[in-house]
Write a protein that holds these residues in place. Structure first.
Motif, short mmCIF file in Angstrom:
data_model
loop_
_atom_site.label_atom_id
_atom_site.label_comp_id
_atom_site.label_asym_id
_atom_site.label_seq_id
_atom_site.Cartn_x
_atom_site.Cartn_y
_atom_site.Cartn_z
N ASN A 35 0.85 -1.18 0.00
CA ASN A 35 0.00 0.00 0.00
C ASN A 35 0.89 1.23 0.00
O ASN A 35 1.46 1.59 1.03
CB ASN A 35 -0.94 0.00 1.21
CG ASN A 35 -1.91 1.17 1.14
OD1 ASN A 35 -2.09 1.77 0.08
ND2 ASN A 35 -2.53 1.50 2.26
N VAL A 36 1.03 1.84 -1.17
CA VAL A 36 1.80 3.08 -1.29
C VAL A 36 0.81 4.23 -1.13
O VAL A 36 -0.14 4.35 -1.91
CB VAL A 36 2.52 3.16 -2.64
CG1 VAL A 36 3.35 4.44 -2.72
CG2 VAL A 36 3.41 1.95 -2.85
N PRO A 38 -0.85 8.05 -0.97
CA PRO A 38 -0.83 9.12 -1.98
C PRO A 38 0.34 10.06 -1.82
O PRO A 38 0.94 10.46 -2.82
CB PRO A 38 -2.17 9.82 -1.76
CG PRO A 38 -3.06 8.78 -1.22
CD PRO A 38 -2.19 7.89 -0.37
N GLU A 40 3.20 9.46 -0.91
CA GLU A 40 4.48 8.79 -1.17
C GLU A 40 4.71 8.57 -2.67
O GLU A 40 5.62 7.84 -3.06
CB GLU A 40 4.50 7.43 -0.47
CG GLU A 40 4.42 7.51 1.03
CD GLU A 40 4.35 6.13 1.68
OE1 GLU A 40 5.00 5.95 2.73
OE2 GLU A 40 3.66 5.25 1.14
N ARG A 41 3.88 9.17 -3.50
CA ARG A 41 3.90 8.82 -4.93
C ARG A 41 4.52 9.87 -5.84
O ARG A 41 4.35 9.79 -7.06
CB ARG A 41 2.47 8.51 -5.39
CG ARG A 41 1.90 7.32 -4.66
CD ARG A 41 0.49 7.04 -5.06
NE ARG A 41 -0.04 5.97 -4.22
CZ ARG A 41 -1.27 5.51 -4.29
NH1 ARG A 41 -2.11 6.04 -5.16
NH2 ARG A 41 -1.67 4.55 -3.50
N ALA A 42 5.22 10.83 -5.28
CA ALA A 42 5.80 11.88 -6.12
C ALA A 42 6.79 11.29 -7.13
O ALA A 42 6.81 11.68 -8.30
CB ALA A 42 6.48 12.92 -5.25
N LEU A 44 6.84 8.23 -8.33
CA LEU A 44 6.11 7.45 -9.33
C LEU A 44 5.45 8.35 -10.37
O LEU A 44 5.16 7.90 -11.48
CB LEU A 44 5.04 6.60 -8.63
CG LEU A 44 5.59 5.47 -7.75
CD1 LEU A 44 4.49 4.94 -6.84
CD2 LEU A 44 6.15 4.34 -8.60
N ALA A 45 5.22 9.62 -10.01
CA ALA A 45 4.56 10.55 -10.94
C ALA A 45 5.55 11.20 -11.90
O ALA A 45 5.13 11.93 -12.80
CB ALA A 45 3.83 11.64 -10.16
N SER B 37 -0.98 7.87 -9.67
CA SER B 37 -0.01 8.11 -8.63
C SER B 37 -0.54 8.97 -7.50
O SER B 37 0.19 9.33 -6.60
CB SER B 37 1.22 8.78 -9.23
OG SER B 37 1.75 7.94 -10.21
N ASN B 160 -3.48 1.46 -5.74
CA ASN B 160 -2.24 0.69 -5.80
C ASN B 160 -2.25 -0.29 -6.97
O ASN B 160 -1.21 -0.83 -7.34
CB ASN B 160 -2.03 -0.08 -4.49
CG ASN B 160 -1.57 0.83 -3.38
OD1 ASN B 160 -0.38 1.10 -3.27
ND2 ASN B 160 -2.49 1.34 -2.58
#
Lengths: 85, 412
Positions: A35-36, A38, A40-42, A44-45, B37, B160
Motif C-alpha cells: 500500500n503506497v 498518496p 508517497e507517490r511523487a 512514481l509521478a 499516482s 495501488n
C-alpha cells in the motif's frame, strides 16, 4: 517441399503463451500486499516513470518494429494499419 | 474480498474487453500513471484547459537500400481536467531499393503514406476509471487502413492497482500500385484485444503485466514480392544469393507472387518493471514473449536507463534485443519435383525467417527556459543503431540501420 503447416488455432507454439497469461491473471495475489500512500507517490509521478514516457516516439517506433519484426502485440499495437510489409 | 474482487476484475478485463483497444496508447496520453499516482500527481496536472503540442521527425536509413523519413505532429487539448481530445498526423516518406526490389529486377521506388488519428479520453472520477477511444485513417497509393478502438483502465485498492483492457479493429484494403482495383484488390481484417495489470510495489517501483491476442484474416503477403521456385536438384541453398540469382548462375523454374496463409492468430505477453533510484536514475525494463500459429516465437528484452543531469537535461541510454524463429512454411529455397507442381505456401519475407537484432541508442532531452504563458518546452534529440543478423535468408546476411530523430514538445 514446404514443411507441414499446422494452422490450428491453438498450436503448440501458442500454448507456450499460457504460462504467461496465467502469470498475468494469477498475479492478483500481489494486489493488497503493498500500500503506497498518496503522499508517497511523487517519484512514481515523474514522467520518465510513465509506461510510455514519450507517446509520439513510441508510435513511430512501434511502426518501425512492425515491419522489422515477425511479431506484434504486447505494447498496445495491432500489427496492422499500413502496407509496410 | 478485495483480492477476490481484483481477481474477478482482471479476469473480466482479460476475457471480455467490450471496449476498444490501443488502450495503452490512448490512456497513456492522458497520463494515467500520474493520475494513478495519487493526489500529489493530480495537483501537478490540474490545469483545466492545458494544451500539449508535440512534433517529432525520425530518419531511418540502412545498408539494404531503405530510407524512411517519418514526421509526426500531435495536439492534445485537456477539457475540465477530466477529458481530453488528441488529433495526430503522421507520414512515411519512403525510398526503397531493398533486396526485394533488387531481386525482382525492378526499379527503386518512392512512396508516401499519410495517417491521421483522433482520440479522446474521459475520467469517471466517481469510480476512478479512465475511458478512451480512437479512430485513425492511413492511406498510401496501394493501401488504405481504418482503425477504431477503445478501452478502459480502472484503479483499485487505494490506487495501488490498475487494470485495463481494450479492443481494436483494423480494416485494411490492399491494392497494387498503378493497377486498377478491378485487377487486384484484397482485404485484411485485424481484431486485437489487450489487457493489463499494474501493481505499485513501493514508492519507487511498479510492475506491469500485459497481454495481447490478435486475430488477422485476409491478405497478409506483399503484392510486390516474387518468390523463385526451383526444380529439385538445380539449386544448392548454400550457393543461393542475390548475386547468383541476378547473374543467372542459379535459374528458377519461375517466380511466383508470394503466398501466405490468410489466417493468423498471434499472442504476446509483456512483463515490465520500472524502478527509480534516489540519485536521479530510473531504470525501465521489459520482456516480451510472442507466439503465433505460423510457428514464429520471439523474445524481446528492452532496457531503458534515464539519468537526470544538471540544467534540465535528461539522458536516456537503451538497448533492445530481439530474436525470433522462422515460420513453419519458410524455406531458404523452394523446390518442386516437376514443372507442374507448386508449393502451397511460399515466401521471401526475411521477417518470416529466423533472425536476431540488437538496437542501442542514446537520447538527450533538454527542458528549455520558457516565458510565463508556457508551461513547459522540451527539446529532444536521439540516435539509434540497429544490427540485424539473418540465420538463413539467402539474399541478405545482415543489415545495419541508423535512426536519428528529434522533436519539440510544448505544453501551455
Amino acid at each position: 517441399m514446404a514443411k507441414p503447416h499446422h494452422q490450428a488455432l491453438y498450436s503448440a507454439h501458442l500454448k507456450r503463451l499460457l504460462p504467461l497469461l496465467i502469470l498475468i491473471l494469477g498475479s492478483s495475489p500481489l494486489a493488497g500486499c503493498v500500500n503506497v500512500r498518496p503522499w508517497e507517490r511523487a517519484i512514481l509521478a515523474d514522467p520518465c516513470m510513465a509506461v510510455v514516457p514519450d507517446p509520439e516516439e513510441a508510435k513511430l517506433e512501434q511502426h518501425l518494429f512492425a515491419y522489422r519484426e515477425g511479431s506484434a502485440g504486447g505494447y498496445g499495437d495491432t500489427g496492422g494499419g499500413c502496407g509496410c510489409n | 474480498m478485495a483480492a477476490a474482487a481484483t481477481r474477478l476484475a482482471i479476469i473480466v478485463a482479460a476475457l471480455t474487453a467490450p471496449l476498444a483497444a490501443r488502450a495503452d496508447d490512448v490512456l497513456n496520453k492522458h497520463r494515467d500513471l500520474r493520475r494513478r499516482s495519487g493526489d500529489a500527481a493530480e495537483s501537478e496536472v490540474a490545469a483545466p484547459f492545458g494544451t500539449r503540442v508535440a512534433s517529432k521527425l525520425a530518419y531511418y536509413t540502412d545498408d539494404d537500400g531503405l530510407t524512411v523519413v517519418t514526421p509526426i505532429v500531435s495536439v492534445e487539448q485537456k477539457i475540465f481536467d477530466t477529458s481530453s481530445i488528441t488529433l495526430e498526423y503522421d507520414a512515411d516518406v519512403l525510398s526503397a531499393a531493398t533486396v526485394d526490389v533488387r531481386t525482382s529486377a525492378t526499379d527503386k521506388f518512392n512512396e508516401t503514406r499519410h495517417g491521421i488519428a483522433l482520440s479522446g479520453g474521459h475520467k469517471l472520477r466517481s469510480i476512478e476509471t479512465d475511458l478512451g477511444g480512437s479512430v485513425s485513417y492511413s492511406r498510401e497509393n496501394d493501401y488504405q487502413s481504418v482503425t477504431v478502438g477503445g478501452g478502459f483502465s480502472t484503479e483499485l485498492l487505494q490506487k495501488n492497482v490498475t487494470v485495463g483492457a481494450g479492443y481494436s479493429y483494423v480494416y485494411n484494403s490492399v491494392g497494387r500500385s498503378h493497377t486498377s482495383l478491378d485487377a487486384f484488390e484484397d482485404h485484411l481484417d485485424i481484431h486485437a484485444v489487450n489487457a493489463s495489470f499494474t501493481q505499485l510495489l513501493s514508492k519507487r517501483t511498479y510492475l506491469q503485466l500485459s497481454g495481447s491476442i490478435i486475430v488477422a484474416r485476409g491478405y497478409q503477403a506483399s503484392v510486390y514480392r516474387y518468390v523463385p521456385i526451383f526444380l529439385e536438384g538445380t539449386v544448392d541453398p548454400a550457393q543461393l544469393s542475390e548475386a547468383s540469382l541476378l547473374s543467372g548462375a542459379v535459374r528458377p523454374l519461375e517466380r511466383l507472387a508470394e503466398r501466405l496463409p490468410r489466417d493468423r492468430l498471434r499472442g504476446a505477453a509483456v512483463a515490465r518493471l520500472n524502478h527509480a533510484f534516489d540519485f536521479g536514475m530510473t531504470v525501465a525494463g521489459d520482456y516480451r514473449f510472442y507466439a503465433d500459429d505460423w510457428a514464429i516465437t520471439s523474445h524481446t528484452l528492452s532496457v531503458n536507463i534515464y539519468q537526470k543531469l544538471p540544467a534540465g537535461v535528461q539522458l536516456r541510454l537503451r538497448n533492445r534485443f530481439y530474436i525470433q524463429t522462422e515460420a513453419d512454411f519458410y524455406q531458404v529455397a523452394y523446390t518442386v519435383p516437376d514443372a507442374e507442381t507448386r508449393p502451397t505456401l511460399f515466401t521471401m519475407d526475411r521477417e518470416l525467417s529466423a533472425f536476431w537484432y540488437d538496437m542501442v541508442g542514446v537520447k538527450l532531452s533538454l527542458e528549455l527556459p520558457v516565458p510565463s504563458f508556457l508551461e513547459r518546452v522540451v527539446l529532444d534529440l536521439k540516435g539509434d543503431l540497429q544490427y540485424t543478423k539473418y540465420k538463413d535468408f539467402a539474399y541478405l546476411l545482415d543489415r545495419t540501420a541508423i535512426i536519428v530523430g528529434g522533436g519539440l514538445t510544448v505544453e501551455l
